[in-house]
Design an enzyme around this catalytic site. Structure first.
Site, PDB file in Angstrom:
ATOM      1  N   ASP A 268      66.868  41.552 -28.303  1.00  0.00           N
ATOM      2  CA  ASP A 268      67.532  40.491 -27.546  1.00  0.00           C
ATOM      3  C   ASP A 268      68.945  40.345 -28.098  1.00  0.00           C
ATOM      4  O   ASP A 268      69.143  39.950 -29.248  1.00  0.00           O
ATOM      5  CB  ASP A 268      66.746  39.184 -27.698  1.00  0.00           C
ATOM      6  CG  ASP A 268      67.295  38.054 -26.834  1.00  0.00           C
ATOM      7  OD1 ASP A 268      68.516  38.026 -26.587  1.00  0.00           O
ATOM      8  OD2 ASP A 268      66.512  37.178 -26.423  1.00  0.00           O
TER       9      ASP A 268
ATOM     10  N   TYR B 204      62.698  33.252 -29.715  1.00  0.00           N
ATOM     11  CA  TYR B 204      62.917  32.184 -28.730  1.00  0.00           C
ATOM     12  C   TYR B 204      61.580  31.641 -28.236  1.00  0.00           C
ATOM     13  O   TYR B 204      60.620  32.382 -28.026  1.00  0.00           O
ATOM     14  CB  TYR B 204      63.743  32.737 -27.566  1.00  0.00           C
ATOM     15  CG  TYR B 204      63.783  31.861 -26.343  1.00  0.00           C
ATOM     16  CD1 TYR B 204      64.335  30.583 -26.388  1.00  0.00           C
ATOM     17  CD2 TYR B 204      63.259  32.303 -25.131  1.00  0.00           C
ATOM     18  CE1 TYR B 204      64.357  29.769 -25.265  1.00  0.00           C
ATOM     19  CE2 TYR B 204      63.284  31.507 -24.005  1.00  0.00           C
ATOM     20  CZ  TYR B 204      63.832  30.238 -24.083  1.00  0.00           C
ATOM     21  OH  TYR B 204      63.845  29.442 -22.957  1.00  0.00           O
TER      22      TYR B 204
ATOM     23  N   ARG C 114      64.856  43.744  -2.361  1.00  0.00           N
ATOM     24  CA  ARG C 114      64.045  43.673  -3.577  1.00  0.00           C
ATOM     25  C   ARG C 114      64.161  44.973  -4.361  1.00  0.00           C
ATOM     26  O   ARG C 114      64.171  44.985  -5.588  1.00  0.00           O
ATOM     27  CB  ARG C 114      62.578  43.381  -3.246  1.00  0.00           C
ATOM     28  CG  ARG C 114      61.661  43.498  -4.472  1.00  0.00           C
ATOM     29  CD  ARG C 114      60.279  42.928  -4.233  1.00  0.00           C
ATOM     30  NE  ARG C 114      59.656  43.424  -3.014  1.00  0.00           N
ATOM     31  CZ  ARG C 114      59.078  44.625  -2.885  1.00  0.00           C
ATOM     32  NH1 ARG C 114      59.050  45.472  -3.904  1.00  0.00           N
ATOM     33  NH2 ARG C 114      58.514  44.969  -1.746  1.00  0.00           N
TER      34      ARG C 114
ATOM     35  N   LYS D 216      73.664  32.765 -20.356  1.00  0.00           N
ATOM     36  CA  LYS D 216      74.428  32.271 -21.491  1.00  0.00           C
ATOM     37  C   LYS D 216      75.851  32.836 -21.483  1.00  0.00           C
ATOM     38  O   LYS D 216      76.595  32.611 -20.545  1.00  0.00           O
ATOM     39  CB  LYS D 216      73.681  32.579 -22.782  1.00  0.00           C
ATOM     40  CG  LYS D 216      72.184  32.231 -22.743  1.00  0.00           C
ATOM     41  CD  LYS D 216      71.892  30.780 -22.442  1.00  0.00           C
ATOM     42  CE  LYS D 216      70.462  30.354 -22.730  1.00  0.00           C
ATOM     43  NZ  LYS D 216      69.421  31.002 -21.913  1.00  0.00           N
TER      44      LYS D 216
END
Length: 394
Positions: free
Chosen positions: A175, A103, A51, A200
């Site tokens: 972004d 978004y 982690r 993406k």
């Protein structure tokens, strides 16, 4: 020429991660280990628990930091995990200015989650710098931008926005999913954090969910790494490996898809049944000149508006090649309906205020032959127009 001076297409494949030092393997090993043995009682090695750090994920994080020109790269379990973690650098009583055509998932996080922690927000038209300046409050700490925006491809003047942010002691988050570091480098312009839905274009194969963040300075990187470790929103080793492989081919994939997108945008822009085309590579786009100054391509995503929902549905029903699905940026072309997909979390009245009408479709151009895609669009538009009661297509 040193590797530091190589073009980005070369860095995508090689860059800082040049094979594996012990065996010479050209691919980064997948370290499927949750924990790591420590040789010393008093001093731990660089990895203790995955982690907090994993060698495969670290290779990915170093890669994206190099590509974006930042100090820290961080790999998250999804794009929204990266975005929400960055916004959680805010504290109770702070205020954030957000692009109004953001978004849908980011809209939901800002409007429904952050407000529960007494973090205020204002949605503004980031193409209007006067509106941005007027939205700044004494407690504004972050300006959040998408450029091009999703799905109407509005362009924000990043140098102008960053000037406002600096004058008001605000951080700027950008972004960069649509442009990727291949076409746009917000950190070089002065942004503080760049964010990606790496699901993406960076991945490119519809096979991994991932988010990436890159910070401009060490202090901010350490703060965001603390948030990531505290929430545990990390990308696993297997997915980190898959994403590293996808990044290697970004240059070839995105260049071809973007060239095709330009041709498709021109075709749609000349079509009588299309009411409007949204693509920053079209000279008719209001942000065309500005986009050319801060980016090197129109990219591979465009949106177009049909007269109504029935026409959009008829087009989707008749088109044959693209996948009709959520997401974008893959080798296969993906057709999406923002009203019920990417922006379903946004109320209808809010969508319509942002130009996300019931006739709007978003198209992510893949690697299919562009002539095949245009021919497919042509027959689907013919069918949709006939179903709308018009007998011919010009």
């Amino acid at each position: 020429m040193s590797q530091h001076n190589n073009h980005l297409e070369t860095k995508l494949i090689h860059g800082a991660q040049r094979g594996e030092t012990q065996t010479g393997a050209v691919n980064v090993p997948i370290y499927l280990s949750s924990t790591f043995h420590q040789n010393s009682f008093e001093e731990f090695g660089p990895f203790d628990y995955s982690r907090s750090g994993n060698p495969t994920r670290q290779a990915l994080e170093e890669k994206i930091a190099e590509l974006e020109g930042g100090t820290h790269g961080l790999a998250f379990a999804s794009g929204m995990a990266a975005i929400s973690s960055a916004l959680l650098l805010l504290s109770a009583g702070d205020h954030v200015v957000v692009t109004k055509d953001v978004y849908g998932g980011t809209f939901r996080f800002v409007s429904e989650v952050l407000k529960r922690f007494n973090i205020d927000h204002t949605f503004v038209d980031l193409t209007d710098l006067n509106e941005v300046s007027n939205a700044i409050k004494p407690n504004t700490k972050v300006i959040y931008a998408e450029t091009p925006s999703n799905p109407c491809m509005n362009i924000t003047d990043l140098p102008g926005l960053l000037k406002i942010a600096k004058a008001n002691n605000c951080l700027t988050f950008v972004d960069n999913t649509f442009m990727t570091p291949l076409y746009q480098n917000p950190l070089d312009l002065g942004a503080d954090i760049v964010l990606h839905s790496a699901t993406k274009f960076l991945s490119g194969h519809s096979d991994v969910i991932a988010g990436l963040a890159v910070t401009r300075n060490q202090e901010l990187g350490e703060k965001l790494a603390f948030i990531q470790n505290s929430f545990g929103s990390i990308l696993g080793a297997q997915d980190s490996y898959v994403l590293l492989q996808g990044i290697k081919t970004l240059g070839a994939r995105l260049n071809q898809s973007s060239n095709s997108a330009g041709r498709i945008a021109e075709y749609l822009n000349a079509h009588s049944f299309i009411e409007e085309v949204y693509y920053p590579g079209l000279p008719s786009n209001p942000g065309y000149e500005l986009h050319k100054e801060q980016s090197t391509s129109g990219g591979a995503v465009l949106s177009f508006r049909l007269p109504n929902k029935a026409a959009a549905k008829a087009f989707v029903d008749h088109v044959r090649i693209p996948v009709f699905a959520v997401s974008l940026g893959a080798v296969e072309s993906i057709l999406s309906y923002p009203a019920t997909m990417s922006h379903a979390a946004m109320p209808k009245e809010e969508r319509e205020l942002r130009g996300i009408t019931d006739g709007l479709l978003r198209f992510s151009v893949g690697l299919e032959n562009v002539d095949d895609l245009i021919a497919d669009f042509d027959q689907a538009l013919e069918a949709a127009k006939k179903e709308a009661g018009v007998t011919s297509v010009s």
